[in-house]
Design a protein around this motif. Structure first.
Motif, PDB file in Angstrom:
ATOM      1  N   ILE A   6       0.827  -1.209   0.000  1.00 17.52           N
ATOM      2  CA  ILE A   6       0.000   0.000   0.000  1.00 17.52           C
ATOM      3  C   ILE A   6       0.860   1.258   0.000  1.00 17.52           C
ATOM      4  CG2 ILE A   6      -1.668   1.318   1.377  1.00 17.52           C
ATOM      5  CD1 ILE A   6      -2.835  -1.420   2.232  1.00 17.52           C
ATOM      6  N   GLN A   7       1.893   1.296   0.843  1.00 18.09           N
ATOM      7  CA  GLN A   7       2.715   2.507   0.912  1.00 18.09           C
ATOM      8  C   GLN A   7       3.456   2.762  -0.392  1.00 18.09           C
ATOM      9  OE1 GLN A   7       2.318   4.616   3.646  1.00 18.09           O
ATOM     10  NE2 GLN A   7       3.156   5.949   2.088  1.00 18.09           N
ATOM     11  N   GLU A   8       3.947   1.715  -1.048  1.00 17.85           N
ATOM     12  CA  GLU A   8       4.608   1.898  -2.340  1.00 17.85           C
ATOM     13  C   GLU A   8       3.645   2.491  -3.359  1.00 17.85           C
ATOM     14  OE1 GLU A   8       6.352  -1.763  -3.700  1.00 17.85           O
ATOM     15  OE2 GLU A   8       7.844  -1.785  -2.087  1.00 17.85           O
ATOM     16  N   LYS A   9       2.403   2.025  -3.360  1.00 19.39           N
ATOM     17  CA  LYS A   9       1.400   2.563  -4.286  1.00 19.39           C
ATOM     18  C   LYS A   9       1.097   4.019  -3.965  1.00 19.39           C
ATOM     19  CE  LYS A   9       0.665  -1.251  -6.613  1.00 19.39           C
ATOM     20  NZ  LYS A   9       1.058  -1.419  -7.989  1.00 19.39           N
ATOM     21  N   LEU A  10       0.929   4.342  -2.678  1.00 16.80           N
ATOM     22  CA  LEU A  10       0.646   5.726  -2.288  1.00 16.80           C
ATOM     23  C   LEU A  10       1.800   6.665  -2.648  1.00 16.80           C
ATOM     24  CD1 LEU A  10      -1.073   5.054   1.132  1.00 16.80           C
ATOM     25  CD2 LEU A  10      -2.122   6.262  -0.801  1.00 16.80           C
ATOM     26  N   ASN A  11       3.018   6.161  -2.624  1.00 11.89           N
ATOM     27  CA  ASN A  11       4.182   6.985  -2.968  1.00 11.89           C
ATOM     28  C   ASN A  11       4.256   7.318  -4.456  1.00 11.89           C
ATOM     29  OD1 ASN A  11       5.025   7.027  -0.304  1.00 11.89           O
ATOM     30  ND2 ASN A  11       6.504   5.372  -0.565  1.00 11.89           N
ATOM     31  N   GLN A  12       3.439   6.665  -5.281  1.00 14.20           N
ATOM     32  CA  GLN A  12       3.482   6.891  -6.724  1.00 14.20           C
ATOM     33  C   GLN A  12       2.688   8.114  -7.179  1.00 14.20           C
ATOM     34  OE1 GLN A  12       2.728   3.395  -9.122  1.00 14.20           O
ATOM     35  NE2 GLN A  12       3.689   2.071  -7.591  1.00 14.20           N
ATOM     36  N   PHE A  13       1.959   8.759  -6.268  1.00 17.61           N
ATOM     37  CA  PHE A  13       1.202   9.944  -6.670  1.00 17.61           C
ATOM     38  C   PHE A  13       1.103  10.922  -5.502  1.00 17.61           C
ATOM     39  CE2 PHE A  13      -1.878   6.857  -5.144  1.00 17.61           C
ATOM     40  CZ  PHE A  13      -2.785   7.603  -4.406  1.00 17.61           C
ATOM     41  N   GLN A  14       0.857  12.186  -5.833  1.00 20.34           N
ATOM     42  CA  GLN A  14       0.789  13.238  -4.816  1.00 20.34           C
ATOM     43  C   GLN A  14      -0.530  14.005  -4.824  1.00 20.34           C
ATOM     44  OE1 GLN A  14       3.152  13.378  -2.531  1.00 20.34           O
ATOM     45  NE2 GLN A  14       4.131  11.708  -3.635  1.00 20.34           N
ATOM     46  N   ASP A  15      -1.293  13.907  -5.904  1.00 21.95           N
ATOM     47  CA  ASP A  15      -2.500  14.723  -6.022  1.00 21.95           C
ATOM     48  C   ASP A  15      -3.618  14.229  -5.105  1.00 21.95           C
ATOM     49  OD1 ASP A  15      -2.703  12.426  -7.570  1.00 21.95           O
ATOM     50  OD2 ASP A  15      -3.932  13.365  -9.104  1.00 21.95           O
ATOM     51  N   HIS A  16      -4.598  15.094  -4.911  1.00 24.03           N
ATOM     52  CA  HIS A  16      -5.707  14.815  -4.010  1.00 24.03           C
ATOM     53  C   HIS A  16      -7.006  14.585  -4.782  1.00 24.03           C
ATOM     54  CE1 HIS A  16      -2.848  17.184  -1.444  1.00 24.03           C
ATOM     55  NE2 HIS A  16      -2.994  16.055  -0.760  1.00 24.03           N
ATOM     56  N   TRP A  17      -7.884  13.795  -4.191  1.00 24.83           N
ATOM     57  CA  TRP A  17      -9.227  13.513  -4.718  1.00 24.83           C
ATOM     58  C   TRP A  17      -9.195  12.797  -6.065  1.00 24.83           C
ATOM     59  CZ3 TRP A  17     -12.122  13.916  -0.687  1.00 24.83           C
ATOM     60  CH2 TRP A  17     -11.906  14.928   0.245  1.00 24.83           C
ATOM     61  N   ASN A  18      -8.127  12.055  -6.340  1.00 20.53           N
ATOM     62  CA  ASN A  18      -7.987  11.336  -7.606  1.00 20.53           C
ATOM     63  C   ASN A  18      -7.614   9.878  -7.304  1.00 20.53           C
ATOM     64  OD1 ASN A  18      -7.687  10.654 -10.279  1.00 20.53           O
ATOM     65  ND2 ASN A  18      -5.796  11.790 -10.567  1.00 20.53           N
ATOM     66  N   PRO A  19      -8.604   9.043  -6.960  1.00 17.21           N
ATOM     67  CA  PRO A  19      -8.308   7.654  -6.578  1.00 17.21           C
ATOM     68  C   PRO A  19      -7.598   6.878  -7.678  1.00 17.21           C
ATOM     69  CG  PRO A  19     -10.585   8.222  -6.070  1.00 17.21           C
ATOM     70  CD  PRO A  19     -10.033   9.336  -6.903  1.00 17.21           C
ATOM     71  N   ARG A  20      -6.747   5.936  -7.245  1.00 24.52           N
ATOM     72  CA  ARG A  20      -6.061   5.023  -8.148  1.00 24.52           C
ATOM     73  C   ARG A  20      -6.542   3.612  -7.829  1.00 24.52           C
ATOM     74  NH1 ARG A  20      -3.825   9.819  -8.173  1.00 24.52           N
ATOM     75  NH2 ARG A  20      -2.322  10.267  -9.805  1.00 24.52           N
ATOM     76  N   ILE A  21      -6.771   2.826  -8.845  1.00 27.28           N
ATOM     77  CA  ILE A  21      -7.236   1.453  -8.679  1.00 27.28           C
ATOM     78  C   ILE A  21      -6.017   0.562  -8.445  1.00 27.28           C
ATOM     79  CG2 ILE A  21      -8.450  -0.470  -9.771  1.00 27.28           C
ATOM     80  CD1 ILE A  21      -9.851   1.813 -11.512  1.00 27.28           C
ATOM     81  N   VAL A  22      -6.034  -0.194  -7.333  1.00 22.96           N
ATOM     82  CA  VAL A  22      -4.903  -1.066  -7.012  1.00 22.96           C
ATOM     83  C   VAL A  22      -5.300  -2.538  -6.957  1.00 22.96           C
ATOM     84  CG1 VAL A  22      -3.580   0.738  -5.850  1.00 22.96           C
ATOM     85  CG2 VAL A  22      -5.171  -0.681  -4.518  1.00 22.96           C
ATOM     86  N   GLY A  23      -6.578  -2.837  -7.159  1.00 22.62           N
ATOM     87  CA  GLY A  23      -7.021  -4.224  -7.176  1.00 22.62           C
ATOM     88  C   GLY A  23      -8.490  -4.327  -7.538  1.00 22.62           C
ATOM     89  N   GLU A  24      -8.897  -5.520  -7.942  1.00 24.31           N
ATOM     90  CA  GLU A  24     -10.304  -5.775  -8.277  1.00 24.31           C
ATOM     91  C   GLU A  24     -10.674  -7.167  -7.803  1.00 24.31           C
ATOM     92  OE1 GLU A  24     -11.786  -4.508 -12.094  1.00 24.31           O
ATOM     93  OE2 GLU A  24      -9.940  -3.394 -12.478  1.00 24.31           O
ATOM     94  N   LEU A  25     -11.867  -7.306  -7.258  1.00 22.43           N
ATOM     95  CA  LEU A  25     -12.371  -8.602  -6.844  1.00 22.43           C
ATOM     96  C   LEU A  25     -13.882  -8.602  -6.846  1.00 22.43           C
ATOM     97  CD1 LEU A  25     -12.169  -9.060  -2.998  1.00 22.43           C
ATOM     98  CD2 LEU A  25     -11.606  -6.912  -4.092  1.00 22.43           C
ATOM     99  N   ASN A  26     -14.473  -9.634  -7.424  1.00 22.39           N
ATOM    100  CA  ASN A  26     -15.922  -9.816  -7.403  1.00 22.39           C
ATOM    101  C   ASN A  26     -16.695  -8.564  -7.826  1.00 22.39           C
ATOM    102  OD1 ASN A  26     -15.573 -12.472  -6.358  1.00 22.39           O
ATOM    103  ND2 ASN A  26     -15.308 -11.607  -4.318  1.00 22.39           N
ATOM    104  N   GLY A  27     -16.227  -7.896  -8.871  1.00 20.21           N
ATOM    105  CA  GLY A  27     -16.913  -6.701  -9.351  1.00 20.21           C
ATOM    106  C   GLY A  27     -16.649  -5.450  -8.531  1.00 20.21           C
ATOM    107  N   GLN A  28     -15.791  -5.553  -7.533  1.00 14.32           N
ATOM    108  CA  GLN A  28     -15.428  -4.426  -6.683  1.00 14.32           C
ATOM    109  C   GLN A  28     -14.035  -3.933  -7.055  1.00 14.32           C
ATOM    110  OE1 GLN A  28     -17.151  -3.191  -3.678  1.00 14.32           O
ATOM    111  NE2 GLN A  28     -18.880  -4.305  -4.521  1.00 14.32           N
TER     112      GLN A  28
END
Length: 119
Positions: A6-28
């Motif tokens: 999680i921390q490595e993924k969070l370190n890849q961006f700095q902007d706010h209110w712009n979610p990044r998709i890091v996984g998918e399961l069962n339509g979620q």
């Protein structure tokens, strides 16, 4: 199958209110976001939404109340409930929501991003 740091993924961006998709399961989709300031009032008519605070303090305003979340806490906002996230200082969150969920529900705003990046 691969693990996600999680921390490595969070370190890849700095902007706010712009979610990044890091996984998918069962339509979620599992998303990470950094929040700061006030978002807009919005509703998701068909989808529940989970906000899980990783760091910082997040307040979710509802029309008749508010809930403040600290690290390690989460809230599920039921479909059809109008809400407005507020982060006085930067907050890091994980979101769980159906893949069809529109970022700002039916509201169109400069913060709306319905084409979120996969990390």
């Amino acid at each position: 199958m691969k693990k996600v740091n999680i921390q490595e993924k969070l370190n890849q961006f700095q902007d706010h209110w712009n979610p990044r998709i890091v996984g998918e399961l069962n339509g979620q989709q599992v998303k990470l976001a950094k929040l700061k300031g006030e978002f807009i009032w919005h509703t998701h008519d068909e989808e529940d939404e989970l906000f899980w605070v990783i760091s910082g303090m997040l307040t979710i305003e509802f029309r008749d109340s508010s809930v403040t979340l600290n690290p390690g806490e989460f809230i599920i906002v039921p479909k059809g409930i109008e809400h407005k996230p507020i982060a006085a200082n930067e907050v890091q969150v994980m979101l769980f929501e159906p893949a069809a969920t529109k970022h700002t529900g039916n509201e169109k705003h400069e913060l709306t991003n319905n084409n979120q990046e996969h990390l």
